[in-house]
Write an enzyme that holds these catalytic residues in place. Structure first.
Site, mmCIF file in Angstrom:
data_model
loop_
_atom_site.group_PDB
_atom_site.id
_atom_site.type_symbol
_atom_site.label_atom_id
_atom_site.label_comp_id
_atom_site.label_asym_id
_atom_site.label_seq_id
_atom_site.Cartn_x
_atom_site.Cartn_y
_atom_site.Cartn_z
ATOM 1 N N CYS A 53 10.847 0.506 -3.473
ATOM 2 C CA CYS A 53 11.443 1.677 -2.591
ATOM 3 C C CYS A 53 11.266 1.269 -1.292
ATOM 4 O O CYS A 53 10.122 1.417 -0.830
ATOM 5 C CB CYS A 53 10.479 2.878 -3.259
ATOM 6 S SG CYS A 53 10.965 4.366 -2.274
ATOM 7 N N CYS A 109 9.655 4.298 0.578
ATOM 8 C CA CYS A 109 8.112 4.191 0.377
ATOM 9 C C CYS A 109 7.356 3.166 0.984
ATOM 10 O O CYS A 109 6.123 3.576 1.309
ATOM 11 C CB CYS A 109 7.937 3.750 -1.386
ATOM 12 S SG CYS A 109 8.535 4.780 -2.443
#
Length: 263
Positions: A28, A31
């Site tokens: 991600c 993230c």
């Protein structure tokens, strides 16, 4: 992280300290942006809250249990329950603001008690506030409160305190008000009639603590020439109203009159 670890590190621990759980994954992109930021913010919090990271790929049972459908997802646990959550990566100032709103600083209670004593004319309370600020150099709210207390007799100190505020975006209206009132109190005005004499009167009333007569003089100055010094009469009146607050008698009695004076 398995369920047993989550129970001990998050559910149980959150009864003592707020826990922010960052549900993330290595693949991600957002993230990777917000993860290090959260770690930095957790370190800056000095133990007010803790960060726990949960890899959703390795913790599918927990992800399903908490309904994780998009990441990064941050859930704040207090007393074993989710009290707030945020999905998606925010810039650091917005994340700081979100955390401040969700996790009130425990020092606020001490500050409120000191300000209440100041409001009750306790002669020792202002010195206590100064000492409190010295002991908590990272506590923006205390610095701002002290600036609002000393501006009437030491506007330079008030401005100096505002320059030390870290999260200025959280206090823009109050910082602007202190700047405007400092300008009013620091500008020399001639007592030769007209708008400058009204502003000089407002200065004197503010220094003596007579906010009602000060706002009357400011309204008179707005009527005469609201555009003087980049609209200093108007800006000063608004700053004073904001500092007093909507519940103050002066605000309730004069705000409408001021608004009419602008037209």
């Amino acid at each position: 992280m398995n369920t047993s670890e989550f129970e001990s590190q998050v559910i149980t621990e959150s009864h003592q300290t707020p826990i922010l759980v960052d549900f993330w994954a290595p693949w991600c992109g957002p993230c990777q942006y917000i993860g290090p930021m959260l770690e930095e913010l957790a370190g800056e919090s000095k133990g007010r809250w803790k960060l726990v990271k949960v890899n959703v790929d390795d913790s599918q049972e927990l992800s399903a249990r908490y309904g994780i459908r998009g990441i990064p997802n941050m859930k704040l646990f207090i007393d074993g329950k989710v009290v707030a959550e945020q999905t998606g990566a925010l810039p650091k100032p917005q994340m700081e603001k979100w955390l401040e709103e969700q996790i009130p600083d425990p020092r606020n209670a001490s500050l409120k008690a000191i300000l209440t004593r100041i409001g009750n004319n306790d002669p020792k309370a202002l010195d206590e506030l100064k000492l409190f600020v010295d002991k908590n150099p990272d506590f923006d709210e205390a610095k701002l409160a002290l600036a609002e207390q000393v501006i009437w007799y030491d506007p330079d100190l008030a401005v100096q305190l505002t320059k030390q505020i870290h999260q200025k975006e959280n206090y823009l209206d109050r910082l602007t008000g202190i700047s405007d009132l400092s300008e009013l109190l620091s500008t020399p005005f001639e007592m030769n009639g007209g708008v400058t004499e009204k502003l000089a009167e407002a200065q004197n009333f503010l220094r003596s603590g007579d906010t009602e007569k000060a706002i009357e003089a400011l309204i008179d100055s707005v009527v005469i020439n609201k555009s003087l010094n980049n609209e200093l009469p108007r800006r000063s009146a608004i700053a004073l109203f904001n500092m007093l607050g909507p519940g103050h008698e002066v605000t309730k009695n004069y705000r409408r009159k001021f608004d009419r004076s602008l037209y």
